[in-house]
Every structure is written in C-alpha cells, then in structure tokens.
Motif scaffolding. Sequence first.
Motif, PDB file in Angstrom:
ATOM      1  N   PHE A  14      -1.998  21.658 -10.057  1.00 26.01           N
ATOM      2  CA  PHE A  14      -2.508  20.482 -10.746  1.00 26.01           C
ATOM      3  C   PHE A  14      -2.030  19.262  -9.994  1.00 26.01           C
ATOM      4  O   PHE A  14      -1.073  19.321  -9.242  1.00 26.01           O
ATOM      5  CB  PHE A  14      -2.090  20.450 -12.226  1.00 26.01           C
ATOM      6  N   GLY A  15      -2.719  18.165 -10.165  1.00 22.37           N
ATOM      7  CA  GLY A  15      -2.349  16.951  -9.450  1.00 22.37           C
ATOM      8  C   GLY A  15      -3.496  16.451  -8.623  1.00 22.37           C
ATOM      9  O   GLY A  15      -4.608  16.320  -9.105  1.00 22.37           O
ATOM     10  N   GLY A  16      -3.214  16.165  -7.357  1.00 28.28           N
ATOM     11  CA  GLY A  16      -4.250  15.654  -6.479  1.00 28.28           C
ATOM     12  C   GLY A  16      -4.523  14.173  -6.672  1.00 28.28           C
ATOM     13  O   GLY A  16      -5.658  13.732  -6.608  1.00 28.28           O
ATOM     14  N   ILE A  17      -3.481  13.404  -6.924  1.00 26.51           N
ATOM     15  CA  ILE A  17      -3.621  11.966  -7.121  1.00 26.51           C
ATOM     16  C   ILE A  17      -3.517  11.287  -5.760  1.00 26.51           C
ATOM     17  O   ILE A  17      -2.474  11.319  -5.127  1.00 26.51           O
ATOM     18  CB  ILE A  17      -2.535  11.436  -8.073  1.00 26.51           C
ATOM     19  N   GLY A  18      -4.589  10.682  -5.316  1.00 27.82           N
ATOM     20  CA  GLY A  18      -4.633  10.136  -3.971  1.00 27.82           C
ATOM     21  C   GLY A  18      -4.335   8.648  -3.880  1.00 27.82           C
ATOM     22  O   GLY A  18      -4.672   7.880  -4.772  1.00 27.82           O
ATOM     23  N   GLN A  19      -3.702   8.285  -2.776  1.00 25.51           N
ATOM     24  CA  GLN A  19      -3.510   6.885  -2.401  1.00 25.51           C
ATOM     25  C   GLN A  19      -3.451   6.821  -0.884  1.00 25.51           C
ATOM     26  O   GLN A  19      -2.697   7.558  -0.250  1.00 25.51           O
ATOM     27  CB  GLN A  19      -2.230   6.299  -2.985  1.00 25.51           C
ATOM     28  N   VAL A  20      -4.246   5.938  -0.305  1.00 26.41           N
ATOM     29  CA  VAL A  20      -4.229   5.703   1.136  1.00 26.41           C
ATOM     30  C   VAL A  20      -3.163   4.656   1.424  1.00 26.41           C
ATOM     31  O   VAL A  20      -3.178   3.578   0.837  1.00 26.41           O
ATOM     32  CB  VAL A  20      -5.601   5.209   1.637  1.00 26.41           C
ATOM     33  N   VAL A  21      -2.214   4.993   2.294  1.00 25.69           N
ATOM     34  CA  VAL A  21      -1.180   4.039   2.715  1.00 25.69           C
ATOM     35  C   VAL A  21      -1.384   3.811   4.207  1.00 25.69           C
ATOM     36  O   VAL A  21      -1.031   4.660   5.027  1.00 25.69           O
ATOM     37  CB  VAL A  21       0.244   4.556   2.412  1.00 25.69           C
ATOM     38  N   GLU A  22      -1.987   2.677   4.524  1.00 28.81           N
ATOM     39  CA  GLU A  22      -2.278   2.357   5.922  1.00 28.81           C
ATOM     40  C   GLU A  22      -1.009   2.443   6.770  1.00 28.81           C
ATOM     41  O   GLU A  22       0.075   2.078   6.330  1.00 28.81           O
ATOM     42  CB  GLU A  22      -2.885   0.960   6.032  1.00 28.81           C
ATOM     43  N   GLY A  23      -1.171   2.956   7.994  1.00 30.61           N
ATOM     44  CA  GLY A  23      -0.049   3.105   8.910  1.00 30.61           C
ATOM     45  C   GLY A  23       0.740   4.389   8.702  1.00 30.61           C
ATOM     46  O   GLY A  23       1.679   4.670   9.440  1.00 30.61           O
ATOM     47  N   HIS A  24       0.353   5.179   7.691  1.00 28.74           N
ATOM     48  CA  HIS A  24       1.070   6.431   7.383  1.00 28.74           C
ATOM     49  C   HIS A  24       0.073   7.567   7.149  1.00 28.74           C
ATOM     50  O   HIS A  24       0.283   8.415   6.293  1.00 28.74           O
ATOM     51  CB  HIS A  24       1.973   6.241   6.168  1.00 28.74           C
ATOM     52  N   LEU A  25      -1.010   7.546   7.909  1.00 32.23           N
ATOM     53  CA  LEU A  25      -2.078   8.534   7.761  1.00 32.23           C
ATOM     54  C   LEU A  25      -2.113   9.456   8.970  1.00 32.23           C
ATOM     55  O   LEU A  25      -1.802   9.051  10.083  1.00 32.23           O
ATOM     56  CB  LEU A  25      -3.437   7.833   7.637  1.00 32.23           C
ATOM     57  N   TRP A  26      -2.515  10.683   8.748  1.00 30.51           N
ATOM     58  CA  TRP A  26      -2.681  11.629   9.843  1.00 30.51           C
ATOM     59  C   TRP A  26      -3.842  11.199  10.722  1.00 30.51           C
ATOM     60  O   TRP A  26      -3.752  11.200  11.940  1.00 30.51           O
ATOM     61  CB  TRP A  26      -2.893  13.030   9.278  1.00 30.51           C
ATOM     62  N   GLU A  27      -4.965  10.830  10.071  1.00 32.91           N
ATOM     63  CA  GLU A  27      -6.125  10.283  10.769  1.00 32.91           C
ATOM     64  C   GLU A  27      -6.568   9.034  10.009  1.00 32.91           C
ATOM     65  O   GLU A  27      -6.889   9.111   8.833  1.00 32.91           O
ATOM     66  CB  GLU A  27      -7.283  11.287  10.820  1.00 32.91           C
ATOM     67  N   TRP A  32      -9.157  11.906   2.489  1.00 27.56           N
ATOM     68  CA  TRP A  32      -9.785  12.008   1.180  1.00 27.56           C
ATOM     69  C   TRP A  32      -8.736  12.386   0.126  1.00 27.56           C
ATOM     70  O   TRP A  32      -7.665  12.887   0.440  1.00 27.56           O
ATOM     71  CB  TRP A  32     -10.909  13.038   1.190  1.00 27.56           C
ATOM     72  N   GLY A  33      -9.085  12.116  -1.114  1.00 28.27           N
ATOM     73  CA  GLY A  33      -8.272  12.506  -2.251  1.00 28.27           C
ATOM     74  C   GLY A  33      -9.192  12.828  -3.416  1.00 28.27           C
ATOM     75  O   GLY A  33     -10.319  12.352  -3.467  1.00 28.27           O
ATOM     76  N   TYR A  34      -8.723  13.643  -4.336  1.00 24.53           N
ATOM     77  CA  TYR A  34      -9.542  13.994  -5.499  1.00 24.53           C
ATOM     78  C   TYR A  34      -9.867  12.737  -6.302  1.00 24.53           C
ATOM     79  O   TYR A  34     -10.993  12.521  -6.719  1.00 24.53           O
ATOM     80  CB  TYR A  34      -8.820  15.003  -6.389  1.00 24.53           C
ATOM     81  N   VAL A  35      -8.847  11.937  -6.554  1.00 20.31           N
ATOM     82  CA  VAL A  35      -9.006  10.616  -7.171  1.00 20.31           C
ATOM     83  C   VAL A  35      -8.143   9.668  -6.359  1.00 20.31           C
ATOM     84  O   VAL A  35      -7.146  10.078  -5.773  1.00 20.31           O
ATOM     85  CB  VAL A  35      -8.584  10.594  -8.660  1.00 20.31           C
ATOM     86  N   ARG A  36      -8.516   8.399  -6.313  1.00 14.77           N
ATOM     87  CA  ARG A  36      -7.773   7.451  -5.471  1.00 14.77           C
ATOM     88  C   ARG A  36      -7.298   6.260  -6.290  1.00 14.77           C
ATOM     89  O   ARG A  36      -8.034   5.708  -7.095  1.00 14.77           O
ATOM     90  CB  ARG A  36      -8.647   6.937  -4.346  1.00 14.77           C
ATOM     91  N   PHE A  37      -6.067   5.880  -5.989  1.00 16.85           N
ATOM     92  CA  PHE A  37      -5.463   4.714  -6.617  1.00 16.85           C
ATOM     93  C   PHE A  37      -4.910   3.806  -5.525  1.00 16.85           C
ATOM     94  O   PHE A  37      -4.793   4.204  -4.370  1.00 16.85           O
ATOM     95  CB  PHE A  37      -4.381   5.156  -7.596  1.00 16.85           C
ATOM     96  N   ASN A  38      -4.552   2.586  -5.907  1.00 15.29           N
ATOM     97  CA  ASN A  38      -4.205   1.579  -4.912  1.00 15.29           C
ATOM     98  C   ASN A  38      -2.733   1.198  -4.850  1.00 15.29           C
ATOM     99  O   ASN A  38      -2.355   0.429  -3.971  1.00 15.29           O
ATOM    100  CB  ASN A  38      -5.036   0.310  -5.153  1.00 15.29           C
ATOM    101  N   SER A  39      -1.908   1.703  -5.754  1.00 16.01           N
ATOM    102  CA  SER A  39      -0.502   1.286  -5.754  1.00 16.01           C
ATOM    103  C   SER A  39       0.372   2.397  -6.327  1.00 16.01           C
ATOM    104  O   SER A  39      -0.118   3.257  -7.070  1.00 16.01           O
ATOM    105  CB  SER A  39      -0.328   0.023  -6.613  1.00 16.01           C
ATOM    106  N   PRO A  40       1.660   2.375  -5.997  1.00 15.98           N
ATOM    107  CA  PRO A  40       2.581   3.350  -6.586  1.00 15.98           C
ATOM    108  C   PRO A  40       2.575   3.294  -8.117  1.00 15.98           C
ATOM    109  O   PRO A  40       2.689   4.331  -8.776  1.00 15.98           O
ATOM    110  CB  PRO A  40       3.941   2.957  -6.018  1.00 15.98           C
ATOM    111  N   ARG A  41       2.417   2.112  -8.668  1.00 15.20           N
ATOM    112  CA  ARG A  41       2.361   1.994 -10.136  1.00 15.20           C
ATOM    113  C   ARG A  41       1.161   2.757 -10.693  1.00 15.20           C
ATOM    114  O   ARG A  41       1.273   3.503 -11.663  1.00 15.20           O
ATOM    115  CB  ARG A  41       2.291   0.525 -10.550  1.00 15.20           C
TER     116      ARG A  41
END
Length: 110
Positions: A14-27, A32-41
Amino acid sequence: LLFDTDRVSVLGEFGGIGQVVEGHLWEKDRNWGYVRFNSPRDVTDEYEKYAEELLRHLRYFSAAVYTQTSDVETEVNGLMTYDRKVMKVLPERLKAANKAVIESMPLKME
C-alpha cells in the motif's frame, strides 16, 4: 472479510504517494507516481489518510507493507528521494502515524 487466526494475512503493498523533487530524480523528464503531491506536508497528509484507513481495517491483517520507502528509478512514490538525500514526508508525523498503527495491532508479539 474476516481475520483468520490460523494464517497470516498481509496487506502486501500500500502507498505509492508520489512527489517529484527536482535535482533528486533518476531521470529528469521520465518519472511517474500513482498520485502526486507538491510538498512534504501534502505527502504526509496523504500518508496519514492511508494510515487511518489501515487502522479501520487492521483487524483483518497480521502485517502491512508500505510501498515504497525510497524512489526507485523512474518511480517517485518513495518516502525519500532516489538518492536518499531528501525526505518527502515530515518524519515526526510519519512516526506518530506508524506508532498509532503498531499500538493498535490486534495481536502483539511478546
């Protein structure tokens, strides 16, 4: 759905909470993420919702496995980035949510 005391029932993913953190990505341009959010909060808010849902159904499970602890290649569903340099959750709130689940487990190891 009933808890079976003769066998282990595990929520295997269970989980799959996505957030893109620029500068810390493999590509940079392919993730992609199942769902995407914009901040740690926001990520932590969603994690707490998942923990609350797990608490409502805990009596049916012997264990639950959160997916995933860190980003894996193009998947940005981790609690921390691919390079493990940035936490994408608020650690104290994550700890409190996990503690609530653990303390509510119907069967405890002695």
